[in-house]
Motif scaffolding. Structure first.
Motif, PDB file in Angstrom:
ATOM      1  N   LEU A  57       0.829  -1.210   0.000  1.00 53.72           N
ATOM      2  CA  LEU A  57       0.000   0.000   0.000  1.00 53.72           C
ATOM      3  C   LEU A  57       0.862   1.259   0.000  1.00 53.72           C
ATOM      4  O   LEU A  57       0.614   2.195  -0.776  1.00 53.72           O
ATOM      5  N   GLY A  61       0.834   1.201  -4.043  1.00 52.86           N
ATOM      6  CA  GLY A  61      -0.540   1.645  -4.221  1.00 52.86           C
ATOM      7  C   GLY A  61      -0.701   3.148  -4.139  1.00 52.86           C
ATOM      8  O   GLY A  61      -1.210   3.786  -5.076  1.00 52.86           O
ATOM      9  N   LEU A  65      -1.327   5.898  -7.111  1.00 54.13           N
ATOM     10  CA  LEU A  65      -2.560   6.673  -7.003  1.00 54.13           C
ATOM     11  C   LEU A  65      -2.252   8.170  -7.129  1.00 54.13           C
ATOM     12  O   LEU A  65      -2.968   8.901  -7.837  1.00 54.13           O
ATOM     13  N   TYR A 235       1.088  -7.148  -3.485  1.00 49.55           N
ATOM     14  CA  TYR A 235       1.233  -6.036  -4.438  1.00 49.55           C
ATOM     15  C   TYR A 235       0.175  -6.119  -5.534  1.00 49.55           C
ATOM     16  O   TYR A 235      -0.396  -5.102  -5.936  1.00 49.55           O
ATOM     17  N   ILE A 238      -3.245  -4.955  -4.004  1.00 44.93           N
ATOM     18  CA  ILE A 238      -3.289  -3.501  -3.777  1.00 44.93           C
ATOM     19  C   ILE A 238      -3.438  -2.763  -5.094  1.00 44.93           C
ATOM     20  O   ILE A 238      -4.213  -1.797  -5.223  1.00 44.93           O
ATOM     21  N   PHE A 239      -2.718  -3.227  -6.086  1.00 49.93           N
ATOM     22  CA  PHE A 239      -2.729  -2.582  -7.389  1.00 49.93           C
ATOM     23  C   PHE A 239      -4.145  -2.554  -7.975  1.00 49.93           C
ATOM     24  O   PHE A 239      -4.641  -1.524  -8.419  1.00 49.93           O
ATOM     25  N   SER A 241      -6.978  -3.205  -6.256  1.00 43.83           N
ATOM     26  CA  SER A 241      -7.943  -2.713  -5.286  1.00 43.83           C
ATOM     27  C   SER A 241      -8.130  -1.205  -5.355  1.00 43.83           C
ATOM     28  O   SER A 241      -9.245  -0.704  -5.202  1.00 43.83           O
ATOM     29  N   LEU A 242      -7.055  -0.463  -5.602  1.00 42.07           N
ATOM     30  CA  LEU A 242      -7.130   1.001  -5.590  1.00 42.07           C
ATOM     31  C   LEU A 242      -7.548   1.608  -6.926  1.00 42.07           C
ATOM     32  O   LEU A 242      -7.603   2.822  -7.066  1.00 42.07           O
ATOM     33  N   ALA A 270      -7.130   5.857  -0.005  1.00 43.77           N
ATOM     34  CA  ALA A 270      -6.363   4.619   0.143  1.00 43.77           C
ATOM     35  C   ALA A 270      -6.645   3.930   1.475  1.00 43.77           C
ATOM     36  O   ALA A 270      -6.877   2.718   1.529  1.00 43.77           O
ATOM     37  N   SER A 274      -8.623   0.385   2.397  1.00 41.56           N
ATOM     38  CA  SER A 274      -8.011  -0.690   3.192  1.00 41.56           C
ATOM     39  C   SER A 274      -8.831  -0.998   4.442  1.00 41.56           C
ATOM     40  O   SER A 274      -8.972  -2.165   4.838  1.00 41.56           O
TER      41      SER A 274
END
Length: 546
Positions: A57, A61, A65, A235, A238-239, A241-242, A270, A274
């Motif tokens: 994150l 992430g 972002l 990783y 997170i990639f 998810s965001l 972010a 999470s």
């Protein structure tokens, strides 16, 4: 500076920073947060997984972002226009992201339709106790075999009719625009989603066996930290998810007002995303703990991910738990709300791109985009072979579409165009948290390495054996063929001329933004920028003004 002459409508904007944050969270919080993260964390070492998750994150992430926010806000456009304004050779990257969103929208909608039907089914326990799996695959989806009959055209009413309803709702939201449609939808749906899921979690915690599920979810397996696959999984999650590299955050950031705290907003998005994932993990595994106790087995025997968790495991829990109908309505209702907020963000990438390219009004562009996408969605995913098409398309577009475009975009922006100093300065002019060389190092060095590793790993896995045993011809149409077609079409779309009415010409929003940039001193030093091309409001410098 030349006087603006375009007839294109002025760019829409979110009503406030808070509406943008809710919309960005709505995009990030989707189906994967609810049905994928809990299982990924469980398989990755339970409580120990939070270490690689937090590292991913903070080091990938959030930095990526920030890059998306900076590109969209600085260059004031949809993904294709923002990349074009950065440099003309980068425009295909934007269209690549647009086309990926077209594909995702077609199948994402049908999962929302399934969840909507299961919200209704939960109230009546339609599937019958012990028949949850056969009900979903046989009675509800009426699943056929692509290996025997090819791609089916047989219409499944209980899937097709709610799917049409989903598209009507989404088209209405999109046609109302950024402020009245997307913004208001998120203002309503996100608080409802949060309340519904919080109630679901509380109710799950009081189920018998809930603590067994939580112990399985949080008990750390420290040995898992020595496995590179666990870190890669963190990783990768997170990639996705965001919602970075989808073109979503680039587009949403372009609707922000000029003086907006970009990095502060990014941190809120972010960490809210999470937080929702951890909340989902608690609720899901508390329920799975109950299921394991009811079936006299370990949590590992009932833990599942994705469609298996949502449409087989949870209906089983609903059937066995006291007050199970309420749990089912809350769970599947949450899937519907999370899905809709994510789907409108995916579609907005496409609508904004064509609106910028053609200079059309909002309603006209929405109908031209959404109706064909909806018809393709209904034609492909209301049939008996819908699940196989969905599974294959999702697996290949995610691995070789989103991951590939992210890898290429980072390399192009950081290494070939050298735009990270421009983006860093733009972030620092407006943000509460300033970024420096370390952010540039994370984006320009660490991100390509991680994305490259994930991409190569996926490539090896897909090449070694046919995905899920599907026929080769099927994989070439909906897998490899889809991936190749997206790249080719992206290049062709970039070669097409921009309309005289488009925002690529003398756009008043962008022109005024450049003037403001040119005369805005640094908050700390009082000096103007010395980054080449950063403040130049003319038509020839600044990397490819049309």
């Amino acid at each position: 500076m030349a006087t603006a002459t375009t007839n294109a409508p002025r760019r829409e904007a979110f009503g406030s920073r808070n509406v943008f944050i809710l919309s960005a969270i709505g995009s990030a919080v989707g189906l994967g947060n609810i049905w994928r993260f809990p299982y990924v964390a469980y398989e990755g070492g339970g409580g120990a997984f939070l270490i690689p998750y937090l590292c991913a994150l903070l080091t990938a992430g959030i930095p990526l972002l920030f890059m998306d926010y900076a590109i969209g806000h600085r260059f004031r456009g949809s993904a294709p226009l923002a990349f074009r304004r950065m440099h003309r050779v980068a425009e295909p990257l934007g269209w690549w992201q647009v086309l990926i969103c077209v594909v995702i929208a077609t199948y994402y909608a049908v999962i929302i339709a399934w969840a909507a039907m299961y919200t209704w089914f939960s109230a009546q326990l339609v599937w019958g106790e012990g028949e949850e799996q056969s009900f979903f695959f046989t009675e509800f989806l009426q699943m056929g075999d692509v290996g025997k009959g090819g791609v089916s055209t047989q219409f499944v009413p209980q899937v097709g009719i709610p799917l049409i309803g989903v598209w009507l709702v989404v088209i209405l939201i999109m046609a109302l625009g950024v402020k009245r449609g997307i913004g208001r939808a998120n203002l309503i749906l996100m608080p409802l989603l949060t309340v519904m899921f919080a109630v679901l979690v509380v109710q799950s915690l009081f189920l018998p066996g809930a603590m067994d599920g939580l112990n399985a979810f949080f008990t750390p397996n420290w040995e898992a930290l020595a496995d590179p696959a666990v870190w890669a999984s963190a990783y990768g999650h997170i990639f996705f998810s965001l919602s970075v590299a989808f073109g979503i955050m680039v587009t949403y950031a372009s609707y922000l007002k000029r003086r907006t705290d970009l990095t502060g907003s990014g941190l809120v998005v972010a960490f809210a995303n999470s937080g929702f994932e951890i909340l989902a993990g608690i609720g899901v595994f508390a329920a799975l703990g109950f299921m394991a106790q009811a079936q006299a087995t370990d949590v590992s025997g009932v833990a599942a991910s994705g469609i298996g968790l949502a449409f087989v495991a949870f209906p089983t829990i609903v059937s066995q738990a006291t007050g199970g109908s309420i749990i089912g309505v809350l769970f599947f209702g949450a899937l519907v709300f999370a899905g809709i907020t994510s789907l409108i963000s995916v579609l907005e990438v496409v609508v904004a791109a064509l609106q910028d390219k053609l200079g059309w009004g909002r309603v006209r562009t929405t109908l031209v985009v959404a109706i064909p996408v909806a018809l393709i969605s209904i034609a492909l995913f209301s049939t008996t072979t819908a699940l196989a098409v969905l599974d294959t398309t999702d697996a290949f577009v995610n691995a070789f579409g989103i991951m590939a475009v992210a890898l290429v975009a980072v390399i192009v922006v950081a290494w070939f165009l050298h735009r990270l100093p421009v983006l860093r300065e733009h972030l620092n002019r407006r943000s509460s948290l300033r970024v420096g060389w370390f952010w540039m190092l994370l984006v320009g060095a660490l991100a390509p390495v991680v994305l490259g590793y994930l991409f190569v790993s996926e490539l090896r896995a897909k090449i070694s054996t046919p995905y899920e045993g599907y026929p080769v011809w099927f994989l070439w149409i909906f897998g490899w063929g889809m991936v190749i077609a997206l790249v080719v079409l992206a290049v062709l779309l970039a070669l097409l001329p921009w309309s005289r009415r488009s925002h690529a010409k003398e756009d008043p929003d962008y022109d005024e933004f450049l003037v403001e940039e040119a005369y805005q001193p640094d908050a700390e030093t009082g000096a103007v920028s010395t980054v080449p091309g950063y403040m130049t409001p003319d038509r020839t410098s600044n990397g490819g003004r049309a």
